[in-house]
Design an enzyme around this catalytic site. Structure first.
Site, PDB file in Angstrom:
ATOM      1  N   GLU A   7      40.859   7.609 -54.596  1.00 16.88           N
ATOM      2  CA  GLU A   7      40.245   7.914 -53.290  1.00 16.88           C
ATOM      3  C   GLU A   7      39.271   6.807 -52.893  1.00 16.88           C
ATOM      4  OE1 GLU A   7      41.830  10.205 -51.884  1.00 16.88           O
ATOM      5  OE2 GLU A   7      42.698  11.009 -53.728  1.00 16.88           O
ATOM      6  N   ASN A  61      38.709  11.070 -46.911  1.00 19.95           N
ATOM      7  CA  ASN A  61      37.972  11.039 -45.644  1.00 19.95           C
ATOM      8  C   ASN A  61      36.847  10.001 -45.693  1.00 19.95           C
ATOM      9  OD1 ASN A  61      39.364  13.618 -45.070  1.00 19.95           O
ATOM     10  ND2 ASN A  61      37.971  14.368 -46.640  1.00 19.95           N
ATOM     11  N   GLY A 120      45.319  16.818 -54.597  1.00 20.99           N
ATOM     12  CA  GLY A 120      44.321  16.398 -55.582  1.00 20.99           C
ATOM     13  C   GLY A 120      42.968  16.114 -54.943  1.00 20.99           C
ATOM     14  N   ALA A 121      42.997  15.313 -53.892  1.00 22.72           N
ATOM     15  CA  ALA A 121      41.750  14.921 -53.240  1.00 22.72           C
ATOM     16  C   ALA A 121      42.086  14.226 -51.932  1.00 22.72           C
ATOM     17  CB  ALA A 121      40.954  13.978 -54.129  1.00 22.72           C
ATOM     18  N   MET A 122      41.034  13.958 -51.128  1.00 27.44           N
ATOM     19  CA  MET A 122      41.276  13.364 -49.819  1.00 27.44           C
ATOM     20  C   MET A 122      40.214  12.326 -49.493  1.00 27.44           C
ATOM     21  SD  MET A 122      43.161  13.209 -47.219  1.00 27.44           S
ATOM     22  CE  MET A 122      42.802  12.012 -45.960  1.00 27.44           C
ATOM     23  N   GLU A 143      44.522  15.365 -43.124  1.00 25.47           N
ATOM     24  CA  GLU A 143      45.771  14.649 -43.345  1.00 25.47           C
ATOM     25  C   GLU A 143      46.864  15.686 -43.626  1.00 25.47           C
ATOM     26  OE1 GLU A 143      45.819  11.753 -46.531  1.00 25.47           O
ATOM     27  OE2 GLU A 143      47.741  10.977 -45.860  1.00 25.47           O
TER      28      GLU A 143
HETATM   29  N1  0A1 Z   1      45.769  11.127 -49.028  1.00 25.70           N
HETATM   30  C1  0A1 Z   1      45.499  11.965 -50.152  1.00 25.70           C
HETATM   31  C2  0A1 Z   1      46.490  13.035 -50.382  1.00 25.70           C
HETATM   32  C3  0A1 Z   1      46.466  14.207 -49.494  1.00 25.70           C
HETATM   33  C4  0A1 Z   1      47.496  14.385 -48.604  1.00 25.70           C
HETATM   34  C5  0A1 Z   1      47.603  15.532 -47.846  1.00 25.70           C
HETATM   35  C6  0A1 Z   1      46.630  16.478 -48.023  1.00 25.70           C
HETATM   36  O1  0A1 Z   1      46.713  17.658 -47.325  1.00 25.70           O
HETATM   37  C7  0A1 Z   1      47.905  18.007 -46.774  1.00 25.70           C
HETATM   38  C8  0A1 Z   1      45.572  16.300 -48.879  1.00 25.70           C
HETATM   39  C9  0A1 Z   1      45.491  15.144 -49.624  1.00 25.70           C
HETATM   40  C10 0A1 Z   1      45.599  11.091 -51.390  1.00 25.70           C
HETATM   41  O2  0A1 Z   1      46.511  10.291 -51.506  1.00 25.70           O
HETATM   42  O3  0A1 Z   1      44.778  11.240 -52.269  1.00 25.70           O
HETATM   43 ZN    ZN Z   2      46.282   8.482 -51.751  1.00 27.04          ZN
END
Ligand code: 0A1
Ligand code: ZN
Length: 878
Positions: free
Chosen positions: A306, A273, A269-271, A129
């Site tokens: 997450e 996936n 913070g975290a992702m 992301e």
């Molecule tokens: N979607 C994740 C946040 C996130 C966004 C971008 C990243 O890399 C560029 C990494 C994580 C969340 O909302 O936790």
């Molecule tokens: Zn998020």
């Protein structure tokens, strides 16, 4: 200067993709420096395409092409065109599905941007992301292209014994040369930003969860061996989140396996996936002696966040990146609800609002202000903002307030049912809320498109049992939005009788003690009847809308609300207003060269809080907290950093002096030999006691030095140890150097604790701080390639130490610009975040403005400037 001005992407230019990719087969031959990727794509023309072109353009960056074929036929050089960011195949079949096979090479070790496939310690992992998949292979890297992924990972068995990807494991085996393979299949179609792989020497902490329908889900947390003993809280939080989402939203987990991997190097913070979350270690690892109570709370919140994305983000995803708040605002709202339910809703709400008002309000008032659904971006990674996340959550919360818990839930049910498996828009979310509730939210939609923090000005008139409130709303101009339209603002309110009890009233014919009224006009009157006496009004209860409220009140009225308001948020808020007003009075005295005097109303109010044995201890600690210097600065026409600090410290010292016996008594009452167990009552005790310690430190007396030092040396949990060290460091305590040293020696092998050691020194308000920060840059443990370390020193100094960062001589500014320029080539995302320290330059005096803009210009003129840094720095100057 950048080599070329980067392009802006506009929401209004959205068109559906010309092609869809139904299936993706990936094979990785993993290697630190030379990973081979083979991608097989089943492509077909999108029936909704609006283009007549026969060409297929895929995105790809920093990839080395080995070969490409269409339906098994290798393409010749003339069949396609390669650029830095795209691969265009000139002609593909338009009338039938076809297969593209691509082979390319990537270098994870050279990837310090931490986007795509990269090396963290000895582990390989991915971050896709928002647009990181294009650094893995050429693809239609956009969230409205959803595909089913099969992934085969091949690697050396000793170096990478664990090989993970999304979905279910469908096979594994050994290969020659000490290698092995594992294959994964994700049954759910997903956008490529949710793809992940991890390879490394990892230990697995395993548990399981039985869903409401009786399915058994394997839960696995992967960490390096030395962290196995720090996963218990994360695992428990995950199980709590899974149960909570079933009970609160009726949402059940959908795969048989849920994996979390903790990595040291992570930009955010975290992702989320699919089935394989990748986390910053900071939001997984906790043991009472290494993590504070607030770390425990953040871990629970991020684990929840997450997990909740599995529905709000993954099952229903975003059509395009302008819709980011669709998943993020909603998911932050869900994690806030979860954390509130797990601990204290009152405390959680105050913490969230405090952060919103200190940091998001500043963003909304500065050159980077944007609506929660932005209309244009240069680099999407710059839009993972407080506005999209935190204000986005406030907008969802207002829907919850307007529709009620049951109506909101019906709206969510409809949204998930209607759009399961789709990539949708914020409009689809609001429409589901409307349709499920039979309401009309046309004006409410403006919250999605209008930037800036609205201001409500309230006047009251009382006559013969009838109170009339006249509310005016306005919103200051923001970039590209000079004029604003009135918003639909829910205002929750109640009234207090002279004895502090709730006053009953009649609103629109109904008797009540509390009501939520809808402000929709630029100016509107609300009439409340059947009141026996003129009440004290309590407005915007629970912070029912993200606005600034202006209402004339004297200190006595604020002290009255601080004692009696039944709304826990407004009770705290009254205290904050009271202290703010006193601090602003002191700032005026400082600026006029007058002597400062302590305020008796405040001292008596604090005496009462310290004496009140009834309230929840965490809440009482919050009642004793002083508004942050950044928040106070945000309310001044020209921020006077020194005067704010001096006035706030004066208040702290006068309270400590007048109430030293009370602070000592409450401290002693709640100071216990704590092993650090994370339960609400122990957390409350520690919070309240450490708040008292912080006041007592201001006295700069041998007794208070000894108190802090003793707590530091005897602490058996990190909350108490770091609070005591902070008290030591932020005073003239003679044990300072020794305590800092012994802390480092004790914890040098725990990266997350070393981060705290850096942050504590970077945020210290004592005079030697800048010199310390400079020498910490040379410390062997400092590393510009580790985002947590950069945040702990450079970020903490520039964003949480206004007094020293904004030093008159400009040293802080030069320091930050130098770091941004260094980071620009290493990690553009982190570099761009650091530029944020300059964004508020217009709020300072002309000397500081000149110093800050000089540094911003120096940044903009840097060679090979990344899009990320260019966008933030140039917009800050605009
Ligand atoms: N979607 C994740 C946040 C996130 C966004 C971008 C990243 O890399 C560029 C990494 C994580 C969340 O909302 O936790
Ligand atoms: Zn998020």
């Amino acid at each position: 200067m950048r080599d070329a001005t980067p392009q802006t992407v506009y929401l209004k230019d959205y068109t559906p993709p010309d092609y869809l990719i139904d299936q993706v087969e990936l094979v990785f031959e993993l290697d630190e420096q030379r990973t081979l990727v083979r991608a097989g794509l089943d492509v077909r023309r999108n029936p909704d395409s609006r283009s007549a072109s026969e060409a297929l353009t895929l995105f790809g960056e920093e990839l080395l092409l080995v070969g490409i074929s269409l339906d098994g036929q290798a393409l010749a050089a003339g069949d396609y065109t390669l650029s830095d960011e795209t691969l265009t195949i000139h002609r593909v079949p338009g009338d039938r599905p076809f297969r593209i096979d691509i082979e390319n090479i990537i270098d994870p070790q050279a990837n310090t941007a931490l986007e795509g496939l990269y090396l963290s310690s000895s582990m390989l992992c991915t971050q896709c992301e928002a647009q990181g998949f294009r650094k893995i292979t050429w693809f239609l890297d956009r969230p409205d292209v959803m595909s089913r992924f099969t992934t085969k990972l091949i690697a050396d068995k000793t170096q990478y014994p664990v090989l993970l990807s999304n979905g279910n494991k469908i096979g594994a085996g050994n290969l020659d040369g000490g290698r092995h393979w594992v294959a994964w299949q994700d049954p759910f179609a997903k956008p490529c930003y949710l793809f992940a792989l991890v390879a490394g020497q990892l230990e697995c902490v395993a548990d399981e969860f039985t869903t409401v329908s009786g399915r058994r889900i394997a839960l696995e947390i992967f960490v390096e061996a030395h962290n196995v003993d720090k996963c218990g809280h994360a695992m428990q939080s995950l199980k709590n989140a899974m149960r909570w989402d079933e009970e609160t939203y009726g949402l059940e987990y959908d795969l048989d396996l849920y994996m979390i991997v903790a990595v040291d190097h992570f930009n955010m913070g975290a992702m989320e996936n699919k089935g394989l979350n990748v986390f910053n270690t900071k939001f997984v690892l906790a043991r009472p002696d290494t993590a504070t109570d607030s770390d425990y709370e953040h871990i629970e919140g991020v684990i929840g966040h997450e997990y909740f994305h599995n529905w709000s983000g993954n099952r229903v995803t975003c059509r395009d990146w302008f819709q980011l708040s669709l998943k993020e605002g909603f998911t932050v709202f869900r994690d806030q609800q979860f954390s509130g339910d797990r601990s204290s809703p009152a405390v959680k709400r105050i913490e969230d609002v405090n952060m919103l008002r200190t940091r998001q309000f500043a963003e909304d008032a500065g050159p980077l202000a944007h609506p929660i659904r932005p209309e244009a971006y240069i680099e999407i990674n710059n839009f993972y903002t407080l506005t999209v996340y935190e204000k986005g959550a406030e907008v969802v919360r207002m829907l919850h307030t307007l529709l009620g818990a049951a109506g909101f839930r019906q709206g969510c049910d409809m949204y998930f049912k209607r759009h399961d498996g789709q990539a949708v828009t914020c409009e689809d979310f609001v429409k589901a809320m409307e349709d499920a509730n039979g309401v009309e939210l046309t004006q409410f939609r403006r919250w999605y498109s209008q930037a800036g923090t609205p201001v409500l000005e309230v006047e009251q008139a009382f006559d013969a049992g009838r109170l009339t409130l006249t509310v005016k709303q306005s919103c200051p101009p923001t970039p590209n939005q000079p004029e604003k339209l009135p918003l639909h603002v829910p205002i929750k309110l109640g009234f207090l009788a002279a004895d502090g009890s709730p006053a009953r009233f009649q609103y629109r014919g109904e008797f009540c003690e509390e009501a939520t009224v809808s402000l929709t006009e630029a100016e509107q009157r609300f009439v409340f009847e059947s009141l026996t006496e003129k009440p004290i009004v309590s407005l915007l209860r629970g912070f029912s809308a993200p606005v600034t409220l202006k209402i004339d009140r004297d200190p006595e009225e604020l002290a009255f609300l601080l004692s009696y308001d039944s709304d826990t948020f407004n009770r705290w808020e009254a205290g904050q207003q009271l202290v703010s007003r006193i601090i602003f009075g002191l700032i005026a005295d400082i600026q006029a060269g007058r002597t400062l005097t302590a305020n008796p109303v405040l001292i008596e109010a604090f005496r009462a809080i310290l004496a009140d044995a009834g309230a929840d201890l965490s809440y009482r600690a919050l009642l004793l907290s002083l508004p942050d210097e950044g928040y106070l600065g945000g309310q001044m026409a020209v921020v006077d950093v020194e005067a704010i600090h001096q006035a706030r410290e004066f208040v702290r010292l006068s309270l400590a002096t007048a109430l030293s016996a009370e602070f000592q008594r409450v401290y002693a009452e709640h100071h216990q030999d704590e092993s650090g167990c994370f339960d609400a009552s122990a957390v409350g005790r520690r919070r309240l006691k450490n708040a008292c310690l912080s006041y007592l430190t201001a006295l700069e007396k041998p007794d208070s030095y000894a108190l802090a030092e003793t707590q530091f040396r005897s602490a058996r949990n990190m909350t108490d140890q770091i609070a005591a060290l902070s008290a030591v460091v932020n005073s003239r305590n003679p044990a300072k150097a020794d305590c800092l040293d012994s802390f480092y020696r004790q914890w040098q092998r725990e990266a997350l604790v070393v981060d705290k050691w850096f942050t504590l020194q970077a945020t210290c308000h004592m005079p030697e701080t800048f010199a310390t920060v400079q020498s910490l840059m040379q410390h062997p443990a400092f590393d510009m390639k580790t985002p947590n370390r950069v945040r702990s020193l450079v970020g903490a100094f520039s964003q949480s130490n206004p007094l020293h960062f904004h030093a008159r001589n400009g040293d802080g500014y030069r320091f930050l610009a130098d770091r941004v320029i260094e980071l620009n080539t290493l990690n553009p995302q982190i570099a761009a975040r650091m530029v944020g320290g300059f964004a508020q330059w217009r709020r300072y005096d002309t000397d500081r403005q000149a110093l800050m803009t000089r540094e911003l210009r120096r940044i903009v003129e840097t060679e090979h400037l990344s899009k990320d840094v260019y966008e933030i720095a140039s917009k800050s100057l605009a």
